[in-house]
Design an enzyme around this catalytic site. Structure first.
Site, PDB file in Angstrom:
ATOM      1  N   LYS A  49       0.830  -1.219   0.000  1.00  0.00           N
ATOM      2  CA  LYS A  49       0.000   0.000   0.000  1.00  0.00           C
ATOM      3  C   LYS A  49       0.854   1.254   0.000  1.00  0.00           C
ATOM      4  CE  LYS A  49      -1.288  -0.359   4.862  1.00  0.00           C
ATOM      5  NZ  LYS A  49      -0.179   0.313   5.512  1.00  0.00           N
ATOM      6  N   ARG A  97      -8.141   2.467  10.722  1.00  0.00           N
ATOM      7  CA  ARG A  97      -7.915   1.065  11.046  1.00  0.00           C
ATOM      8  C   ARG A  97      -8.927   0.560  12.060  1.00  0.00           C
ATOM      9  NH1 ARG A  97      -2.074   1.356  10.315  1.00  0.00           N
ATOM     10  NH2 ARG A  97      -0.995  -0.554  10.131  1.00  0.00           N
ATOM     11  N   ARG A 106      11.509  -8.384   4.926  1.00  0.00           N
ATOM     12  CA  ARG A 106      11.874  -6.959   4.922  1.00  0.00           C
ATOM     13  C   ARG A 106      13.071  -6.678   5.820  1.00  0.00           C
ATOM     14  NH1 ARG A 106       6.282  -3.661   5.290  1.00  0.00           N
ATOM     15  NH2 ARG A 106       6.403  -4.256   7.467  1.00  0.00           N
ATOM     16  N   ARG A 154      12.724  -4.751  10.763  1.00  0.00           N
ATOM     17  CA  ARG A 154      12.067  -3.680  11.493  1.00  0.00           C
ATOM     18  C   ARG A 154      11.673  -4.214  12.860  1.00  0.00           C
ATOM     19  NH1 ARG A 154       7.346  -0.728   8.152  1.00  0.00           N
ATOM     20  NH2 ARG A 154       6.089  -1.450   9.887  1.00  0.00           N
ATOM     21  N   ARG A 185      -0.620  -8.767  14.520  1.00  0.00           N
ATOM     22  CA  ARG A 185      -1.088  -7.710  13.608  1.00  0.00           C
ATOM     23  C   ARG A 185      -2.113  -8.247  12.626  1.00  0.00           C
ATOM     24  NH1 ARG A 185       4.289  -5.661  13.040  1.00  0.00           N
ATOM     25  NH2 ARG A 185       4.494  -6.516  10.962  1.00  0.00           N
TER      26      ARG A 185
HETATM   27  P1  AMP Z   1       2.137   0.773   9.631  1.00  0.00           P
HETATM   28  O1  AMP Z   1       3.453   1.203   9.114  1.00  0.00           O
HETATM   29  O2  AMP Z   1       0.985   1.412   8.909  1.00  0.00           O
HETATM   30  O3  AMP Z   1       1.989  -0.709   9.739  1.00  0.00           O
HETATM   31  O4  AMP Z   1       2.024   1.327  11.143  1.00  0.00           O
HETATM   32  C1  AMP Z   1       2.957   0.935  12.122  1.00  0.00           C
HETATM   33  C2  AMP Z   1       2.318   0.952  13.496  1.00  0.00           C
HETATM   34  O5  AMP Z   1       1.802   2.274  13.797  1.00  0.00           O
HETATM   35  C3  AMP Z   1       1.119   0.034  13.661  1.00  0.00           C
HETATM   36  O6  AMP Z   1       1.508  -1.289  13.942  1.00  0.00           O
HETATM   37  C4  AMP Z   1       0.396   0.697  14.827  1.00  0.00           C
HETATM   38  O7  AMP Z   1       1.033   0.417  16.054  1.00  0.00           O
HETATM   39  C5  AMP Z   1       0.584   2.182  14.529  1.00  0.00           C
HETATM   40  N1  AMP Z   1      -0.512   2.704  13.662  1.00  0.00           N
HETATM   41  C6  AMP Z   1      -0.394   3.195  12.394  1.00  0.00           C
HETATM   42  N2  AMP Z   1      -1.581   3.592  11.907  1.00  0.00           N
HETATM   43  C7  AMP Z   1      -2.499   3.352  12.887  1.00  0.00           C
HETATM   44  C8  AMP Z   1      -3.922   3.530  13.018  1.00  0.00           C
HETATM   45  N3  AMP Z   1      -4.668   4.065  12.025  1.00  0.00           N
HETATM   46  N4  AMP Z   1      -4.505   3.167  14.190  1.00  0.00           N
HETATM   47  C9  AMP Z   1      -3.807   2.646  15.204  1.00  0.00           C
HETATM   48  N5  AMP Z   1      -2.471   2.431  15.146  1.00  0.00           N
HETATM   49  C10 AMP Z   1      -1.811   2.778  14.028  1.00  0.00           C
END
Ligand code: AMP
Length: 219
Positions: free
Chosen positions: A14, A89, A123, A156, A167
């Site tokens: 994405k 989310r 990754r 990461r 997740r």
């Molecule tokens: P991502 O890179 O989008 O996977 O985001 C990394 C981390 O940031 C996630 O695993 C969450 O801990 C937090 N995070 C990002 N976006 C959100 C969201 N919309 N709601 C809650 N937590 C978020």
């Protein structure tokens, strides 16, 4: 003005697809995960609040997330529109978003869990300069070594098997009601995320009625 949301499990591409659309159509690409990572790396107060939650693969609380999104969108640097990635989310975040902004479309990138695991666990990130690698598509010339600065490549912090399983579970539990809400408004286009980057980008544009003439460049 074009306003899009892109939804997809981690590893669905994405971020890459959002970047390509943003470049081609002058949209501001807003990644909520990147904003949080910046705060963690910069040791801000917000960073301290979210660091452990992120490392455990949990979702940050809705209030914090909504505050970050609101602050980012009030900057109004998005003359041609935006594409927001990693948000909403949860059903609550989706409702907040629908009340505050009108959107033109929701891009849903669909990827089976087995493929998610394969992609995410491959990754790597340079511990010195932050350059991204992927051991499937983007192998460095020397194993474990960054091609740009020579730093060590590490996973990461939140890409462990355990955090990924958590997740995925949370993703399915939370995202289904979000998609349902958006589907009711007929915003959602679901695109198969398994093909190569260019094919997925073309399919997204075809489904959204966006022109193809603007070249697809590698993110
Ligand atoms: P991502 O890179 O989008 O996977 O985001 C990394 C981390 O940031 C996630 O695993 C969450 O801990 C937090 N995070 C990002 N976006 C959100 C969201 N919309 N709601 C809650 N937590 C978020």
């Amino acid at each position: 003005m074009r306003k899009y949301v892109i939804i997809g499990v981690q590893g669905s591409g994405k971020g890459t697809q959002a970047t390509l659309l943003a470049r081609a159509f002058d949209l501001v690409h807003i990644s909520v995960g990147d904003i949080f990572r910046w705060h963690v790396q910069s040791h801000t107060k917000l960073g301290a609040q979210v660091r452990r939650t992120m490392a455990a693969g949990d979702l940050v609380g809705d209030d914090l997330v909504e505050g970050v999104v609101r602050d980012r969108l009030t900057q109004h640097d998005w003359n041609y529109g935006f594409i927001i990635d990693g948000f909403p989310r949860s059903a609550r975040q989706a409702e907040f978003f629908l009340e505050s902004y009108d959107i033109d479309g929701v891009i849903h990138l669909d990827l089976p869990d087995a493929e998610v695991r394969r992609r995410v666990l491959a990754r790597r990130l340079c511990s010195r300069c932050g350059m991204d690698y992927n051991l499937i598509a983007d192998r460095p010339a020397e194993e474990g070594r960054c091609e740009v600065c020579g730093g060590d490549l590490v996973p990461r912090e939140d890409d462990t098997d355990q955090a990924l399983a958590e997740r995925l579970r949370q993703y399915h539990e939370k995202i289904d009601p979000v998609l349902e809400l958006f589907r009711r408004k007929e915003y959602v286009v679901t695109v198969d995320a398994r093909p190569d980057i260019e094919t997925v980008q073309h399919e997204i544009r075809r489904r959204l009625g966006l022109p193809f003439s603007t070249a697809v460049q590698e993110a």
